[in-house]
Design a protein around this motif. Sequence first.
Motif, PDB file in Angstrom:
ATOM      1  N   MET A 119      47.585  19.339  49.574  1.00  0.00           N
ATOM      2  CA  MET A 119      48.731  19.778  49.427  1.00  0.00           C
ATOM      3  C   MET A 119      48.913  21.051  50.444  1.00  0.00           C
ATOM      4  N   ASP A 120      47.808  21.789  50.842  1.00  0.00           N
ATOM      5  CA  ASP A 120      47.872  22.594  51.797  1.00  0.00           C
ATOM      6  C   ASP A 120      47.679  22.358  53.304  1.00  0.00           C
ATOM      7  N   VAL A 121      47.500  21.057  53.489  1.00  0.00           N
ATOM      8  CA  VAL A 121      47.260  20.538  54.804  1.00  0.00           C
ATOM      9  C   VAL A 121      48.592  20.362  55.369  1.00  0.00           C
ATOM     10  N   PRO A 122      48.844  20.887  56.454  1.00  0.00           N
ATOM     11  CA  PRO A 122      50.242  20.613  57.183  1.00  0.00           C
ATOM     12  C   PRO A 122      50.417  19.216  57.573  1.00  0.00           C
ATOM     13  N   SER A 123      51.692  18.841  57.376  1.00  0.00           N
ATOM     14  CA  SER A 123      52.372  17.725  57.992  1.00  0.00           C
ATOM     15  C   SER A 123      51.601  16.257  56.988  1.00  0.00           C
ATOM     16  N   ILE A 124      51.263  16.706  56.008  1.00  0.00           N
ATOM     17  CA  ILE A 124      50.536  15.565  55.263  1.00  0.00           C
ATOM     18  C   ILE A 124      51.670  14.411  54.670  1.00  0.00           C
TER      19      ILE A 124
END
Length: 450
Positions: free
Chosen positions: A382-387
């Motif tokens: 959930m912290d990975v950008p643009s997932i």
Amino acid sequence: MLRWILGSREAQNVVEKVPVLCIGEEQPKNWFTELQVLKGHFDIVRFLVQIDDFRCASAGDDGLVLVWNIETGERLQELRGHSQQITAITTFTCDNGDATHTSLITASSDRSLSLWDPDTGNRVQTISDLQSPVKCLLVLERLCVWVSGGEELCVWNKDFQLQCHRQNHSDTGITALIELPKNCIAAAMDKEIVIYRLTVSTSSSLSVDVIRCLSDHQDNIRALINVNDRLFASGSQMGELILWDAIDWNILAYEHILWEESQADTQAEIRLAAPKPSEMSIQHLTTNGQFILAAVGSGLYVYNVLTKIVVAYKKTAHDSNVLHTMLLSDNELMSCSEDGSVRMWEVQDLPLPAEPASAGFFGMLSFGRSNKHSGPPSKKIMDVPSIRMLELTGDLIGHSGAVQMFVSFKEKGLVTCSSDHLLILWKNGERQSHLRSMALFQKLEENGGL
């Protein structure tokens, strides 16, 4: 031709409550609206191979190899000769100068290898009384040889003559083979990847030598694939995905899928103390050179080779383990599962919040390195950008048992095989209707009806 009926499938052997995937009766992005059931096998059908643009071969636990016309559904040949289940099958195309001819090579638990002519159904060559069953096959078309893997690695020429071999010392033997540059082969054995090199002498004889062992996985390797001319990838039973340099065999990326128990919901649900190995295991990998699609437990994960991050995922894509996957394009993919379903997915255009963990299940995924590989702290998905998320666009319901794999013939259709002993040929209903209309008009013209 039968027209398939949309329906729902009950979850099988579900320990916990999971969100029900439902796309309703309308599936505008699902073009597989007709099906044809192909019968002929008497046990689990595990393998499908494409022979050419209109033929495929199926094989399984009954020891039979059947050749099918995927345009008509007609069974063209029945190849009998093995007394036990088929363990591997591949095509072997050799250039005879004037024309190329495609044969089939099969391996069986009866410790034999066979070469078949799919045009006539004849068994051209056979090798019996091997020391152990062969588990995987690899064709090296440039050298016009093929390789068998099991308790030993053997190199054969087109006439089924043994050229060289190497004995292996592992518990499971060789379970997967891929071709690498510079006449090299990568073989998965237990937790290791062994690099072999084939050497052609001045007298045209072949020799094979072990030149390196890659021992970076911490659990048994379940999947091994070529990504492109420079890269290959491997996946393990504990969810390790490693991206390798195909030239010098160095690690370029190491991703470890870690499940964390959810603390967000403390309701009294059936809970698991730790993830089952099957929930973490990478069962299948496929790629289009830019992305790698990983089947992990019952989930799907799209990994960007360039950026080395997971760009899209579905934690619970099926009710049971995903067995086979395919990337249709950069944003469309397909999967099949032990639950008997074949599903079509689309990467959503806009990033969405990470899907919530179901009650009593494990929380969001995190990607990081194990203690064996030092690196930055693990990061939750959930912290990975643009997932991005995968949207279900088609649900093909037809099999009553686990769907082992499928082969796409593009606009001609899709072939699936299953533990229910059946093959199903899925077709584009609009295309089939148009072809039938054209055939009818042509027949009327021939009979002077127009």
